[in-house]
Design a protein around this motif. Structure first.
Motif, mmCIF file in Angstrom:
data_model
loop_
_atom_site.group_PDB
_atom_site.id
_atom_site.type_symbol
_atom_site.label_atom_id
_atom_site.label_comp_id
_atom_site.label_asym_id
_atom_site.label_seq_id
_atom_site.Cartn_x
_atom_site.Cartn_y
_atom_site.Cartn_z
ATOM 1 N N PHE A 19 35.717 29.218 44.338
ATOM 2 C CA PHE A 19 35.716 30.359 45.242
ATOM 3 C C PHE A 19 35.572 31.659 44.461
ATOM 4 N N SER A 20 34.968 32.648 45.109
ATOM 5 C CA SER A 20 35.115 34.031 44.673
ATOM 6 C C SER A 20 36.126 34.679 45.616
ATOM 7 N N TYR A 21 36.796 35.723 45.152
ATOM 8 C CA TYR A 21 37.903 36.312 45.896
ATOM 9 C C TYR A 21 37.646 37.796 46.113
ATOM 10 N N SER A 22 37.743 38.221 47.357
ATOM 11 C CA SER A 22 37.562 39.645 47.642
ATOM 12 C C SER A 22 38.548 40.079 48.720
ATOM 13 N N SER A 23 39.078 41.258 48.549
ATOM 14 C CA SER A 23 39.927 41.853 49.583
ATOM 15 C C SER A 23 39.179 43.039 50.168
ATOM 16 N N TYR A 24 39.342 43.225 51.468
ATOM 17 C CA TYR A 24 38.803 44.418 52.110
ATOM 18 C C TYR A 24 39.995 45.159 52.691
ATOM 19 N N ILE A 25 40.264 46.337 52.168
ATOM 20 C CA ILE A 25 41.460 47.080 52.550
ATOM 21 C C ILE A 25 41.067 48.447 53.096
ATOM 22 N N VAL A 26 41.852 48.916 54.065
ATOM 23 C CA VAL A 26 41.517 50.157 54.771
ATOM 24 C C VAL A 26 42.785 50.943 55.061
ATOM 25 N N ASN A 27 42.690 52.248 54.936
ATOM 26 C CA ASN A 27 43.702 53.144 55.482
ATOM 27 C C ASN A 27 42.991 54.070 56.454
ATOM 28 N N THR A 28 43.299 53.921 57.744
ATOM 29 C CA THR A 28 42.562 54.667 58.766
ATOM 30 C C THR A 28 42.887 56.151 58.765
ATOM 31 N N ALA A 29 43.968 56.548 58.069
ATOM 32 C CA ALA A 29 44.303 57.967 57.934
ATOM 33 C C ALA A 29 43.666 58.573 56.688
ATOM 34 N N ALA A 51 50.242 50.258 49.955
ATOM 35 C CA ALA A 51 49.672 48.929 50.200
ATOM 36 C C ALA A 51 48.290 48.797 49.573
ATOM 37 N N LEU A 52 47.524 49.888 49.573
ATOM 38 C CA LEU A 52 46.213 49.870 48.943
ATOM 39 C C LEU A 52 46.350 49.885 47.425
ATOM 40 N N MET A 53 47.317 50.639 46.944
ATOM 41 C CA MET A 53 47.507 50.752 45.497
ATOM 42 C C MET A 53 47.880 49.411 44.876
ATOM 43 N N SER A 54 48.594 48.547 45.639
ATOM 44 C CA SER A 54 48.980 47.252 45.082
ATOM 45 C C SER A 54 47.758 46.392 44.784
ATOM 46 N N PHE A 55 46.703 46.515 45.593
ATOM 47 C CA PHE A 55 45.459 45.793 45.306
ATOM 48 C C PHE A 55 44.677 46.472 44.183
ATOM 49 N N ARG A 56 44.655 47.789 44.203
ATOM 50 C CA ARG A 56 43.913 48.515 43.167
ATOM 51 C C ARG A 56 44.521 48.295 41.785
ATOM 52 N N ALA A 57 45.826 47.982 41.759
ATOM 53 C CA ALA A 57 46.502 47.772 40.480
ATOM 54 C C ALA A 57 46.140 46.434 39.843
ATOM 55 N N ILE A 58 45.583 45.514 40.637
ATOM 56 C CA ILE A 58 45.155 44.216 40.104
ATOM 57 C C ILE A 58 43.791 44.394 39.443
ATOM 58 N N SER A 59 43.639 43.854 38.257
ATOM 59 C CA SER A 59 42.360 43.961 37.555
ATOM 60 C C SER A 59 41.248 43.369 38.419
#
Length: 339
Positions: free
Chosen positions: A127-137, A144-152
C-alpha cells in the motif's frame, strides 16, 4: 463526494463533507424534496407538508420514490486550509493514531476533518499511504493538522484553497469510462487496534488477489465524530447518536478493466468483507450501521435485525406503507433498498 457521485445520490444516501462536524450529514440540511411516489403522485415533502416522507427520504437512498428536486441551503465557498500528505509504511502506527486524534479534536474544534487512504501498488506489492486533512476555518496551525504534518512525509499539497479546489483534488482517478468496480462499507467504533487489524487483513487480501497495474484496491478510514452525530441527531433515518461515537467509516473499493475478472474480484471482495466483519465482531468493535453511498449490492441497512424492532425501523415501514402500500417500488427498481 467522489467523481462518480451526483448530488441526488449524495444527498439521499446521507453525504459526508468537510462540514459534517458542524452541519451533520448532507441530507440533514435539506429544506424540501419534490418526489414522485410509486403510485405516480408528485408531492412536496418538507417541515410542513408530508413530514414523515420528508424525514424518511433523508438517508434511505431513494427507497421511497423518484426524487426530482432537492432544495438545500448553501455554505459560503470561502478559503479553507488542507490537502494531501503521503507517507512511508513505517509511519502507519502514527497515522492511525493521527486519525483517532483527529476525531477527538473535533470536540474542541469542529473545523478539523480528514481521512486516511491506503492504495495498493502492484509494482511494489504494498500500500501507499496518504492522509487528506482540512481545517474549514483555514487555521494552518490547528493541532490536529500539525500532528500529521509532524510525521515525516514524502509529499504535501497542504495550502489555502477553496472547497471547489479540494473537490477537484479528491476526484477519483479510477472513475474513467470502462472501469469496473465493486465495493463495500463497514462501520466500527474508532480505535487504533481495530484499524491496524483491518489494514493487515486488507494487505494480505490485496497480495492474494494478484492485482495488475491497471487494477486498484483502495481502503479509506474516515471518522464520524461526536459533533457530527450531535448535529444530525434525529434528523435522518440512520438511528445514530453521540453515544455511538466517535465512529470510523471503512470503505473498500476494487477497480479493474477486464470483464473476465468480474467473478474474481467480486468473490475476493466479499471474502475480505466477511473476514473483517468477523474480526471486528470478535473485538467488539463492529457497529451495525451501513452507509448507503459505499454499500455493496447485498448490504442493506434496513435488512439488519435492529430495524425490525427499533422505533426508526417501525416508523420507516409505516411511512413506506402509506406512500407505497403495494410495495411497487422494490418491484419496479430491483436492487433498491427494500424498507
Amino acid at each position: 463526494m467522489s467523481a462518480q457521485d451526483r448530488v441526488g445520490g449524495f444527498v439521499l444516501g446521507g453525504g459526508l463533507s468537510w462540514f459534517s462536524n458542524q452541519y451533520g450529514w448532507a441530507c440533514d440540511n435539506v429544506l424540501e424534496f419534490e418526489v414522485v411516489t410509486p403510485l405516480g403522485r408528485k408531492l412536496w415533502a418538507n417541515m410542513d407538508l408530508n413530514q414523515g416522507l420528508f424525514w424518511a427520504l433523508k438517508g434511505s437512498s431513494g427507497a421511497l420514490g423518484i426524487v426530482t428536486k432537492i432544495t438545500v441551503p448553501t455554505i459560503h465557498n470561502g478559503v479553507i486550509y488542507g490537502g494531501a500528505l503521503t507517507f512511508e509504511a513505517v509511519h502507519l502506527p502514527r497515522l492511525l493514531q493521527g486519525i483517532e486524534d483527529l476525531a477527538g479534536s473535533a470536540l474542541d474544534d469542529s473545523s478539523n476533518s480528514g481521512h486516511l487512504s491506503l492504495t495498493w501498488h502492484a509494482s511494489a506489492k504494498s500500500f501507499s499511504y496518504s492522509s487528506y486533512i482540512v481545517n474549514t476555518a483555514s487555521n494552518q496551525s490547528a493541532s490536529a493538522l500539525m500532528s500529521f504534518r509532524a510525521i515525516s512525509h514524502k509529499t504535501s499539497s497542504l495550502r489555502p484553497m477553496t472547497i471547489a479546489e479540494s473537490a477537484r483534488e479528491l476526484a477519483d482517478i479510477d472513475s474513467l469510462p470502462g472501469t469496473r468496480r465493486t465495493y463495500f462499507t463497514l462501520t466500527i467504533r474508532l480505535n487504533t487496534k481495530a484499524m491496524h487489524t483491518i489494514h493487515d487483513a486488507a494487505l494480505v487480501a490485496a497480495r492474494d488477489m494478484g492485482i495488475d497495474a491497471n487494477e486498484t484496491c483502495r481502503v479509506l478510514f474516515q471518522p464520524i465524530t461526536i459533533p457530527h452525530l450531535l448535529a444530525s441527531y434525529r434528523k435522518n433515518v440512520f438511528d445514530l447518536n453521540a453515544a455511538h461515537g466517535p465512529l470510523l467509516l471503512i470503505s473498500v473499493k476494487m477497480t479493474w478493466v477486464e470483464p473476465e475478472r468480474d467473478e474474481h474480484f467480486n468473490h475476493k471482495t466479499t471474502a475480505l468483507r466477511r473476514l473483517i466483519e468477523e474480526k471486528m465482531k470478535r473485538m467488539e468493535a463492529l457497529e451495525d450501521f451501513i452507509h448507503p453511498l459505499y454499500a455493496a449490492s447485498d448490504q442493506n441497512l434496513f435488512a439488519q435485525e435492529k430495524w425490525k424492532t427499533s422505533p426508526n425501523g417501525k416508523m420507516l415501514k409505516a411511512i413506506a406503507r402509506e406512500y407505497d402500500p403495494d410495495g411497487l417500488w422494490s418491484k419496479m427498481v430491483p436492487g433498491i433498498w427494500d424498507v
